[in-house]
Design a protein around this motif. Structure first.
Motif, PDB file in Angstrom:
ATOM      1  N   ALA A 157      22.016  31.950  32.309  1.00  0.00           N
ATOM      2  CA  ALA A 157      21.721  33.704  32.226  1.00  0.00           C
ATOM      3  C   ALA A 157      22.996  34.491  32.101  1.00  0.00           C
ATOM      4  O   ALA A 157      22.848  35.545  31.607  1.00  0.00           O
ATOM      5  N   ARG A 158      23.821  34.050  32.502  1.00  0.00           N
ATOM      6  CA  ARG A 158      25.231  35.039  32.296  1.00  0.00           C
ATOM      7  C   ARG A 158      25.869  34.971  30.929  1.00  0.00           C
ATOM      8  O   ARG A 158      26.368  35.913  30.614  1.00  0.00           O
ATOM      9  N   THR A 159      25.330  34.194  30.153  1.00  0.00           N
ATOM     10  CA  THR A 159      25.600  34.093  28.629  1.00  0.00           C
ATOM     11  C   THR A 159      24.785  35.176  27.867  1.00  0.00           C
ATOM     12  O   THR A 159      25.030  35.523  26.789  1.00  0.00           O
ATOM     13  N   LEU A 160      23.699  35.903  28.764  1.00  0.00           N
ATOM     14  CA  LEU A 160      22.893  36.768  27.960  1.00  0.00           C
ATOM     15  C   LEU A 160      23.382  38.239  27.988  1.00  0.00           C
ATOM     16  O   LEU A 160      22.881  38.955  27.452  1.00  0.00           O
ATOM     17  N   TYR A 161      24.549  38.359  28.874  1.00  0.00           N
ATOM     18  CA  TYR A 161      24.788  39.656  28.971  1.00  0.00           C
ATOM     19  C   TYR A 161      26.356  39.708  29.510  1.00  0.00           C
ATOM     20  O   TYR A 161      27.111  38.654  29.643  1.00  0.00           O
ATOM     21  N   GLU A 162      27.194  41.029  29.552  1.00  0.00           N
ATOM     22  CA  GLU A 162      28.404  41.421  29.893  1.00  0.00           C
ATOM     23  C   GLU A 162      28.240  42.255  31.036  1.00  0.00           C
ATOM     24  O   GLU A 162      27.424  43.216  30.830  1.00  0.00           O
ATOM     25  N   ASP A 163      28.708  42.053  32.132  1.00  0.00           N
ATOM     26  CA  ASP A 163      28.612  42.801  33.277  1.00  0.00           C
ATOM     27  C   ASP A 163      29.693  43.818  33.209  1.00  0.00           C
ATOM     28  O   ASP A 163      30.866  43.799  33.346  1.00  0.00           O
ATOM     29  N   LEU A 164      29.105  45.166  33.345  1.00  0.00           N
ATOM     30  CA  LEU A 164      29.957  46.361  32.979  1.00  0.00           C
ATOM     31  C   LEU A 164      29.961  47.147  34.237  1.00  0.00           C
ATOM     32  O   LEU A 164      30.259  48.199  34.563  1.00  0.00           O
ATOM     33  N   THR A 165      29.588  46.506  35.455  1.00  0.00           N
ATOM     34  CA  THR A 165      29.251  47.216  36.509  1.00  0.00           C
ATOM     35  C   THR A 165      30.698  47.583  37.277  1.00  0.00           C
ATOM     36  O   THR A 165      31.380  46.786  37.415  1.00  0.00           O
ATOM     37  N   PRO A 166      30.731  48.942  37.517  1.00  0.00           N
ATOM     38  CA  PRO A 166      32.121  49.032  38.250  1.00  0.00           C
ATOM     39  C   PRO A 166      32.152  48.791  39.621  1.00  0.00           C
ATOM     40  O   PRO A 166      31.349  48.383  40.257  1.00  0.00           O
ATOM     41  N   PRO A 167      32.977  48.256  40.022  1.00  0.00           N
ATOM     42  CA  PRO A 167      33.387  47.422  41.554  1.00  0.00           C
ATOM     43  C   PRO A 167      32.859  48.635  42.558  1.00  0.00           C
ATOM     44  O   PRO A 167      33.217  49.762  42.279  1.00  0.00           O
ATOM     45  N   PRO A 168      32.469  48.287  43.509  1.00  0.00           N
ATOM     46  CA  PRO A 168      32.020  49.087  44.764  1.00  0.00           C
ATOM     47  C   PRO A 168      33.464  49.825  45.249  1.00  0.00           C
ATOM     48  O   PRO A 168      34.415  49.269  45.409  1.00  0.00           O
ATOM     49  N   ALA A 169      33.365  51.070  45.626  1.00  0.00           N
ATOM     50  CA  ALA A 169      34.291  51.722  46.195  1.00  0.00           C
ATOM     51  C   ALA A 169      34.711  51.067  47.683  1.00  0.00           C
ATOM     52  O   ALA A 169      33.782  50.633  48.244  1.00  0.00           O
ATOM     53  N   PRO A 170      35.864  50.893  47.934  1.00  0.00           N
ATOM     54  CA  PRO A 170      36.325  50.403  49.286  1.00  0.00           C
ATOM     55  C   PRO A 170      35.793  51.426  50.615  1.00  0.00           C
ATOM     56  O   PRO A 170      36.131  52.509  50.360  1.00  0.00           O
ATOM     57  N   ARG A 171      35.039  50.684  51.360  1.00  0.00           N
ATOM     58  CA  ARG A 171      34.594  51.395  52.396  1.00  0.00           C
ATOM     59  C   ARG A 171      35.424  51.498  53.479  1.00  0.00           C
ATOM     60  O   ARG A 171      36.225  50.469  53.938  1.00  0.00           O
ATOM     61  N   GLU A 172      35.742  52.709  54.258  1.00  0.00           N
ATOM     62  CA  GLU A 172      36.657  52.887  55.079  1.00  0.00           C
ATOM     63  C   GLU A 172      35.956  52.838  56.278  1.00  0.00           C
ATOM     64  O   GLU A 172      35.042  53.507  56.844  1.00  0.00           O
ATOM     65  N   GLU A 173      35.831  51.660  56.956  1.00  0.00           N
ATOM     66  CA  GLU A 173      35.253  51.275  58.240  1.00  0.00           C
ATOM     67  C   GLU A 173      36.165  51.531  59.632  1.00  0.00           C
ATOM     68  O   GLU A 173      37.211  50.659  59.499  1.00  0.00           O
ATOM     69  N   GLN A 174      35.802  52.231  60.557  1.00  0.00           N
ATOM     70  CA  GLN A 174      36.586  52.215  61.572  1.00  0.00           C
ATOM     71  C   GLN A 174      35.969  51.355  62.832  1.00  0.00           C
ATOM     72  O   GLN A 174      34.799  51.678  63.071  1.00  0.00           O
ATOM     73  N   VAL A 175      36.624  50.331  63.170  1.00  0.00           N
ATOM     74  CA  VAL A 175      35.856  49.560  64.210  1.00  0.00           C
ATOM     75  C   VAL A 175      36.561  49.865  65.324  1.00  0.00           C
ATOM     76  O   VAL A 175      37.860  49.712  65.524  1.00  0.00           O
ATOM     77  N   VAL A 176      35.693  50.425  66.423  1.00  0.00           N
ATOM     78  CA  VAL A 176      36.287  50.648  67.735  1.00  0.00           C
ATOM     79  C   VAL A 176      35.755  49.438  68.802  1.00  0.00           C
ATOM     80  O   VAL A 176      34.670  49.370  68.984  1.00  0.00           O
ATOM     81  N   THR A 177      36.895  48.994  69.250  1.00  0.00           N
ATOM     82  CA  THR A 177      36.321  47.726  70.367  1.00  0.00           C
ATOM     83  C   THR A 177      36.943  48.361  71.486  1.00  0.00           C
ATOM     84  O   THR A 177      38.071  48.886  71.588  1.00  0.00           O
ATOM     85  N   ALA A 178      36.446  48.016  72.461  1.00  0.00           N
ATOM     86  CA  ALA A 178      36.710  48.062  73.815  1.00  0.00           C
ATOM     87  C   ALA A 178      37.436  46.860  74.446  1.00  0.00           C
ATOM     88  O   ALA A 178      36.852  45.891  74.405  1.00  0.00           O
TER      89      ALA A 178
END
Length: 126
Positions: free
Chosen positions: A80-101
């Motif tokens: 299936a991957r031979t049928l197309y070239e993937d031009l999808t831009p990479p996702p933007a990095p998410r800024e996650e704030q993990v608050v742990t007690a």
């Protein structure tokens, strides 16, 4: 009349493994989730040919492909991957704030007051 090397968009989406079934591909096209060369398509019988750009809007993703060839069957993913070239831009990095007690080891279960303080740390940062 079909152009040599062209294929219906619903069949191509199914063969390229973008969707799980051809009927889902047809529904996706009819709902307006597919564009061919920046033009919105609403008919599953629209044709794609090598060189066309396809934009597919799925639930939380936007996929951008360039058609390299038409498919003859729904084969394995490598085929299936031979049928197309993937031009999808990479996702933007998410800024996650993990608050742990932090709690001392062996201090037992948290009390209701401790849980409220933890919830205040988590949810009152807005």
């Amino acid at each position: 009349m079909a152009v040599a090397g062209s294929q219906r968009i619903d069949k191509w989406l199914f063969f390229a493994r973008v969707v799980k079934s051809r009927s889902l591909a047809a529904k996706l096209v009819q709902s307006g989730g597919v564009r061919i060369n920046s033009l919105k398509v609403d008919q599953p019988s629209a044709t794609v040919k090598p060189g066309d750009g396809i934009t597919v809007t799925l639930e939380r993703r936007i996929l951008v492909y360039r058609v390299l060839s038409g498919g003859t069957r729904r084969g394995p993913a490598e085929e299936a991957r031979t049928l197309y070239e993937d031009l999808t831009p990479p996702p933007a990095p998410r800024e996650e704030q993990v608050v742990t007690a932090e709690r001392e080891a062996g201090s037992g279960r948290p009390t209701k007051r401790d849980r409220r303080l933890t919830d205040r740390l988590r949810y009152d940062q807005d």
